[in-house]
Design a protein around this motif. Structure first.
Motif, PDB file in Angstrom:
ATOM      1  N   LEU A   1      -3.053   4.091  24.071  1.00 33.00           N
ATOM      2  CA  LEU A   1      -3.901   4.644  23.019  1.00 33.00           C
ATOM      3  C   LEU A   1      -3.720   3.913  21.697  1.00 33.00           C
ATOM      4  N   LEU A   2      -2.499   3.457  21.412  1.00 35.54           N
ATOM      5  CA  LEU A   2      -2.226   2.789  20.145  1.00 35.54           C
ATOM      6  C   LEU A   2      -2.530   1.303  20.168  1.00 35.54           C
ATOM      7  N   THR A   3      -2.927   0.777  21.305  1.00 35.65           N
ATOM      8  CA  THR A   3      -3.280  -0.634  21.404  1.00 35.65           C
ATOM      9  C   THR A   3      -4.641  -0.865  20.754  1.00 35.65           C
ATOM     10  N   PRO A   4      -4.774  -1.888  19.966  1.00 36.21           N
ATOM     11  CA  PRO A   4      -6.095  -2.159  19.332  1.00 36.21           C
ATOM     12  C   PRO A   4      -7.195  -2.299  20.379  1.00 36.21           C
ATOM     13  N   THR A   5      -8.336  -1.759  20.037  1.00 33.34           N
ATOM     14  CA  THR A   5      -9.456  -1.752  20.963  1.00 33.34           C
ATOM     15  C   THR A   5     -10.001  -3.156  21.156  1.00 33.34           C
ATOM     16  N   ARG A   6     -10.199  -3.503  22.422  1.00 32.47           N
ATOM     17  CA  ARG A   6     -10.804  -4.785  22.750  1.00 32.47           C
ATOM     18  C   ARG A   6     -12.096  -4.534  23.516  1.00 32.47           C
ATOM     19  N   PRO A   7     -13.024  -5.422  23.411  1.00 34.22           N
ATOM     20  CA  PRO A   7     -14.275  -5.229  24.186  1.00 34.22           C
ATOM     21  C   PRO A   7     -13.974  -5.158  25.678  1.00 34.22           C
ATOM     22  N   ALA A   8     -14.469  -4.112  26.298  1.00 32.82           N
ATOM     23  CA  ALA A   8     -14.201  -3.919  27.726  1.00 32.82           C
ATOM     24  C   ALA A   8     -14.965  -4.952  28.549  1.00 32.82           C
ATOM     25  N   GLY A   9     -14.220  -5.552  29.482  1.00 32.28           N
ATOM     26  CA  GLY A   9     -14.859  -6.503  30.377  1.00 32.28           C
ATOM     27  C   GLY A   9     -15.860  -5.813  31.291  1.00 32.28           C
ATOM     28  N   ARG A  10     -17.050  -6.396  31.412  1.00 34.56           N
ATOM     29  CA  ARG A  10     -18.098  -5.745  32.188  1.00 34.56           C
ATOM     30  C   ARG A  10     -17.748  -5.701  33.665  1.00 34.56           C
ATOM     31  N   TRP A  11     -17.039  -6.741  34.126  1.00 34.48           N
ATOM     32  CA  TRP A  11     -16.757  -6.825  35.554  1.00 34.48           C
ATOM     33  C   TRP A  11     -15.340  -6.392  35.909  1.00 34.48           C
ATOM     34  N   ARG A  12     -14.595  -5.847  34.956  1.00 34.51           N
ATOM     35  CA  ARG A  12     -13.201  -5.516  35.234  1.00 34.51           C
ATOM     36  C   ARG A  12     -13.082  -4.439  36.303  1.00 34.51           C
ATOM     37  N   ARG A  13     -13.798  -3.345  36.125  1.00 29.28           N
ATOM     38  CA  ARG A  13     -13.684  -2.251  37.103  1.00 29.28           C
ATOM     39  C   ARG A  13     -14.278  -2.622  38.452  1.00 29.28           C
ATOM     40  N   PRO A  14     -15.461  -3.240  38.514  1.00 31.30           N
ATOM     41  CA  PRO A  14     -15.966  -3.623  39.851  1.00 31.30           C
ATOM     42  C   PRO A  14     -15.037  -4.580  40.595  1.00 31.30           C
ATOM     43  N   VAL A  15     -14.413  -5.497  39.867  1.00 29.50           N
ATOM     44  CA  VAL A  15     -13.497  -6.421  40.538  1.00 29.50           C
ATOM     45  C   VAL A  15     -12.298  -5.671  41.098  1.00 29.50           C
ATOM     46  N   ALA A  16     -11.734  -4.738  40.318  1.00 25.33           N
ATOM     47  CA  ALA A  16     -10.594  -3.954  40.809  1.00 25.33           C
ATOM     48  C   ALA A  16     -10.978  -3.125  42.033  1.00 25.33           C
ATOM     49  N   GLU A  17     -12.151  -2.507  41.985  1.00 31.99           N
ATOM     50  CA  GLU A  17     -12.582  -1.714  43.127  1.00 31.99           C
ATOM     51  C   GLU A  17     -12.818  -2.597  44.353  1.00 31.99           C
ATOM     52  N   LEU A  18     -13.351  -3.783  44.142  1.00 31.16           N
ATOM     53  CA  LEU A  18     -13.576  -4.705  45.250  1.00 31.16           C
ATOM     54  C   LEU A  18     -12.245  -5.143  45.874  1.00 31.16           C
ATOM     55  N   LEU A  19     -11.226  -5.344  45.042  1.00 31.69           N
ATOM     56  CA  LEU A  19      -9.910  -5.710  45.572  1.00 31.69           C
ATOM     57  C   LEU A  19      -9.333  -4.587  46.428  1.00 31.69           C
TER      58      LEU A  19
END
Length: 967
Positions: free
Chosen positions: A450-468
């Motif tokens: 929560l205290l980590t500075p916000t970074r733009p979320a990768g568009r393909w991050r979640r689909p790649v994890a789910e595919l793995l």
């Protein structure tokens, strides 16, 4: 220049006045104490969650160890006293034989035990015995078939403690004086022996009898009976392997009967034992204490036993005892290998449950950390804004968690160790430490995120994890199916344990994608109808609920963690329940084949059942199908190329026997094939069903069936069966004939066996059999050999009615109970169901934690709607409409995933060990067990949500209305 007048006030001094002492600043309150006092309820709940999670983590390994140890010891105890002993033998020394020499060797033998295994010194049996029995030629002794009895001599040091001297005295322990009298031979005087009173009565010997053997050139070996003893308990383990000491043993040479007896000598006769049978052998029976063996040290114990039998220990014993021909034998290595194979075969079921509860517990800990982070998000950001470093804040949170989690974890571990005593501590401590660390780090890690500075979320991050995850799951399932059933004794396949969990994770990720879409469709459909509750609840369920912070600024759907927790619980529970259902079904099938149905009454030999017994048994409550039949196992078939002997001929009513065959899945046939046989004349060939092997030898045509009791009947082959309930062996030669006038000519009109289907009470059936016996049979019935009481495992000393031996009754329920009496099976099942209960509890907690995360936002919404006229009942309905779609989706998805796990992974499981008999591999997919787990957990979650909504909703709304909307 004028001088100013002197002033009354003295000039200021150059030295400044002393400064006033500064006030002491108040010491800041300790951070941990302040935070714990600020939220006592949250602190207690966090400690309780850590306590329960660590308690389960520490208890499950100890429960596994206890179950494995109990199963190992029970298996070895059932194997018998002889098989679990070390049998040590050596030729008796030519000179210097004495009881002291035997004791010295025993001391050396015992000195090399006590590591991974130990010997019970109170149960040791050792002594000397002659290796060849000598005939007793006294004419007054019993000779049943004209053959003389034979006797062997033994010196057993522990024998006086297990017998009772009833007449005479014990043989002398004093050695005879050196040198023989003039004219005496080496066989004079006779050896003094003590004989069992039962053996003496059988032989016709008495106290003072001198029993002589075959005369030799230099004399006649003889013994004198100086004492008679009785054995109080012939079933005692001491007498295992000493069968002819308590009584005379029957010995058959062909059909000729003779008696074999053993007699005890004293220590004084040890030096002359070689005069009776030429050679003597020293023996030591060392019973291993199976109660001290441990399953986790089985490999080391196997190595030590192997070394004792034929290895370094055996070589050391040979040197220490100076007995070059010292030999040790034991069945323990083979038994240990069987026990290891059994344990490994039951491991998948024993491990799937704990793996499932571990996965659900991990999800719950993550949700608890997320809840704590959402609750204190504003506080943590304020500390960061006022100059606090992220590392410093996380360190303080670790201090808070250590004060809460570590004492609870220590108490839970101590409680698990106290409640489940077992020697091994390491697995329980390791698993408890891992769970304690997870519980400790859940909130600090969430805070760091929560205290980590916000970074733009990768568009393909979640689909790649789910595919793995999807690729890993597919690879695991394909590998399990490629390997097939693991070889006996191999270690548990980790992929077989992990694959159901990976399938559940994939199902959770897929549902997290589909459920918002489907719920959105339902919300739009509900929006077209009158009423706000359904639309609003479904809409909130579709977009997901948060509790503030980053989640409040943009929601993309419901949280995946609660859904994964529910799917893990349902999948592991459904998969394991399907395994146990297949075990029960296979066990019932094996029991039915062993009995011939659900109940059976059998007459021994050529006897028939009492008149009217079969009809009366068929009228008992619970009997669905009654099948009286006649069977002969000594029949032969004439007219074949090769004459077939030892053929079993079965005569039964076609319709009832066909129903029995269909239910048992053994030799199903169309009763119409045999139905015409009952109406034919006595000289016409009757239709017959031949077993597959017999049909290949016979071919088509008409043959003559000749039973062993005489008579014959012509039979025509009309069908082939692979097995039949009355004779279920696949390779047995059997012929099934219909009951009728033709078969009555061979005596088949009087049944000698009765089979039935249905829920038959065994005790009531035995009472019916006893009532059917004629009075003469009740008074004195022949006792067949071997005794059916012994064959059935019943205590021979227990009172039994003659009918239980003459007409034994068997039921499938009793056979199922015997198959399921193995502690290995029971421990695996208990551990699985305990894990399922724990997983269900954690899944319910995951749902409740999700509800608690949405409490502030939901309370504000309900408060606003309350001011617009929302009734309390509608508020509860709104909460249910928001929560239950995810629960119902998880229920349906869990049932589908569990079914897929059974279909994909079931063929790789061998259930023979769990069943208690050899059965085909594979798990049968049935809807009942899977739906029971899914619907049961869904009902539990729905009830909990309803109670939470009904009890807390009103209080939350009231608080919100008083405080106002601060968001």
């Amino acid at each position: 220049m004028t001088t100013p007048p002197p002033s009354a006030t003295p000039p200021p001094s150059a030295t400044p006045p002393p400064a006033a002492a500064p006030r002491s600043r108040p010491r800041p309150a300790p951070w941990v104490r302040t935070r714990l006092r600020a939220a006592p309820l949250g602190t207690l709940l966090a400690a309780a969650l850590a306590f329960v999670a660590v308690l389960l983590a520490a208890a499950l390994p100890r429960a596994q160890d206890r179950g494995a140890d109990q199963a190992l010891r029970s298996f070895l105890e059932r194997s018998g006293h002889t098989d679990t002993s070390l049998q040590v033998t050596a030729p008796a020394p030519v000179a210097g034989q004495s009881a002291e020499a035997l004791d010295g060797t025993l001391k050396s033998l015992l000195s090399h035990t006590g590591g991974t295994f130990r010997v019970d010194p109170e149960a040791v049996v050792h002594g000397t015995r002659t290796t060849k029995r000598q005939p007793l030629l006294n004419p007054e002794l019993s000779r049943p078939s004209g053959f003389p009895p034979a006797m062997s001599l033994l010196y057993v040091q522990q024998a006086p403690a297990h017998v009772k001297l009833v007449e005479g005295r014990w043989p002398s322990d004093a050695r005879p004086p050196a040198g023989a009298p003039e004219g005496a031979t080496a066989y004079d005087p006779p050896l003094q022996v003590a004989l069992s009173q039962r053996a003496a009565e059988t032989l016709g010997a008495r106290l003072g009898s001198v029993l002589r053997s075959t005369p030799l050139v230099n004399g006649t070996p003889s013994v004198e009976v100086v004492g008679l003893y009785a054995v109080p308990d012939p079933t005692e383990d001491f007498w295992v392997g000493l069968d002819c000491l308590p009584r005379a043993c029957e010995h058959y040479n062909g059909e000729n009967l003779s008696w074999h007896v053993d007699a005890l000598i004293g220590a004084g006769g040890l030096g002359r034992m070689d005069t009776w049978g030429d050679t003597a052998e020293d023996f030591w029976r060392l019973p291993v204490d199976v109660g001290s063996l441990r399953a986790d040290r089985l490999d080391a114990t196997t190595k030590d036993i192997a070394s004792y039998v034929a290895g370094p220990t055996a070589a050391a014993l040979t040197r220490e005892t100076a007995r070059q021909r010292l030999r040790t034998t034991s069945w323990l290595p083979e038994l240990f290998e069987q026990a290891h194979d059994r344990r490994q075969a039951a491991a998948p079921l024993a491990l799937i449950g704990p793996a499932g509860v571990g996965g659900v517990a991990f999800v719950v800990l993550c949700l608890a950390g997320a809840l704590a982070g959402d609750r204190r998000d504003a506080e943590l950001r304020l500390l960061l804004a006022r100059g606090g470093s992220r590392a410093g804040i996380v360190g303080r949170l670790l201090g808070e968690g250590a004060v809460t989690v570590l004492p609870a974890a220590a108490a839970a571990t101590a409680l698990a160790v106290l409640l489940l005593p077992t020697p091994r501590l390491a697995p329980a401590l390791l698993s408890a430490a891992v769970v304690a660390v997870l519980a400790l780090l859940a909130f600090p890690v969430r805070a760091a995120v929560l205290l980590t500075p916000t970074r733009p979320a990768g568009r393909w991050r979640r689909p790649v994890a789910e595919l793995l995850v999807l690729v890993a799951t597919a690879a695991a399932v394909l590998e399990v199916r490629r390997r097939g059933v693991a070889p006996a004794g191999s270690d548990p396949d980790p992929l077989l344990i992990a694959a159901p969990l990976l399938l559940a994770l994939c199902g959770g990720l897929l549902l997290a994608r589909l459920q918002p879409v489907v719920t959105g469709w339902l919300a739009r459909a509900a929006g077209r109808r009158s009423g706000l509750v359904g639309f609003l609840g479904l809409a909130r369920a579709a977009r997901g609920s948060g509790a503030g912070g980053r989640q409040a600024r943009g929601r993309s759907g419901p949280s995946v963690l609660p859904m994964v927790a529910l799917l893990l619980a349902i999948t592991t529970g459904g998969f394991g329940a399907a395994v146990l259902d297949s075990v029960d079904a296979n066990r019932l099938g094996v029991a039915r084949l062993a009995v011939g149905g659900d109940a059976a009454i059998t007459a021994f030999g050529k006897a028939s059942l009492p008149a009217g017994l079969a009809n009366a048994a068929g009228e008992l409550p619970g009997v669905r199908t009654s099948v009286p039949l006649w069977i002969d196992h000594d029949s032969s078939i004439l007219g074949m190329t090769l004459r077939s002997s030892q053929t079993s001929v079965i005569v039964a009513e076609p319709a009832a026997y066909a129903e029995l065959s269909r239910v048992l899945g053994c030799g199903s046939f169309d009763p119409a094939l045999l139905a015409a046989g009952g109406a034919r004349s006595a000289d016409a060939p009757v239709p017959a069903l031949f077993s597959a092997g017999l049909a290949r030898l016979a071919g088509p045509g008409t043959f003559t069936v000749r039973p062993g009791n005489g008579g014959e009947v012509k039979a025509q082959v009309v069908g082939v069966i692979d097995c039949t309930p009355a004779r279920p062996a696949r390779d047995a030669a059997t012929v099934v004939l219909p009951a009728g006038p033709a078969t009555a000519l061979i005596g088949a009109d009087q049944p000698n066996q009765w089979l039935a289907l249905g829920s038959v009470d065994g005790d009531r059936l035995r009472a019916l059999v006893r009532a059917a016996l004629p009075p003469a049979s009740s008074a004195q019935a022949p006792s067949p050999s071997p005794s059916p009481a012994l064959a059935a495992g019943r205590d021979p000393a227990a009172p039994a009615h003659p009918a239980d031996d003459v007409y034994p009754v068997r039921t499938s329920a009793e056979a199922v109970a015997e198959l399921g009496a193995d502690p290995l099976q029971r421990s695996a099942e208990r551990l699985f169901w305990a894990s399922v209960a724990g997983a269900a509890g954690f899944a319910l907690l995951a749902v409740l934690l999700t509800l608690m995360r949405t409490v502030p936002e939901r309370a504000a919404l309900l408060a606003r709607l309350r001011t617009m006229g929302l009734r309390r009942r509608q508020g509860v309905a709104l909460i249910l409409a928001e929560t239950l779609p995810q629960t119902l989706a998880a229920t349906l998805g869990g049932a589908l995933v569990a079914s897929a796990a059974v279909a994909l992974l079931g063929p790789a499981m061998d259930l023979s060990t769990l069943v208690g008999a050899s059965v085909p591999t594979g798990v049968r997919l049935t809807a009942g067990p899977v739906l029971t787990q899914a619907l049961g957990l869904a009902a539990l979650v729905a009830a909990a949500v309803l109670v939470e909504a009904a009890t807390s909703g009103r209080r939350q709304i009231t608080t919100e209305l008083r405080a106002g909307d601060q968001r």
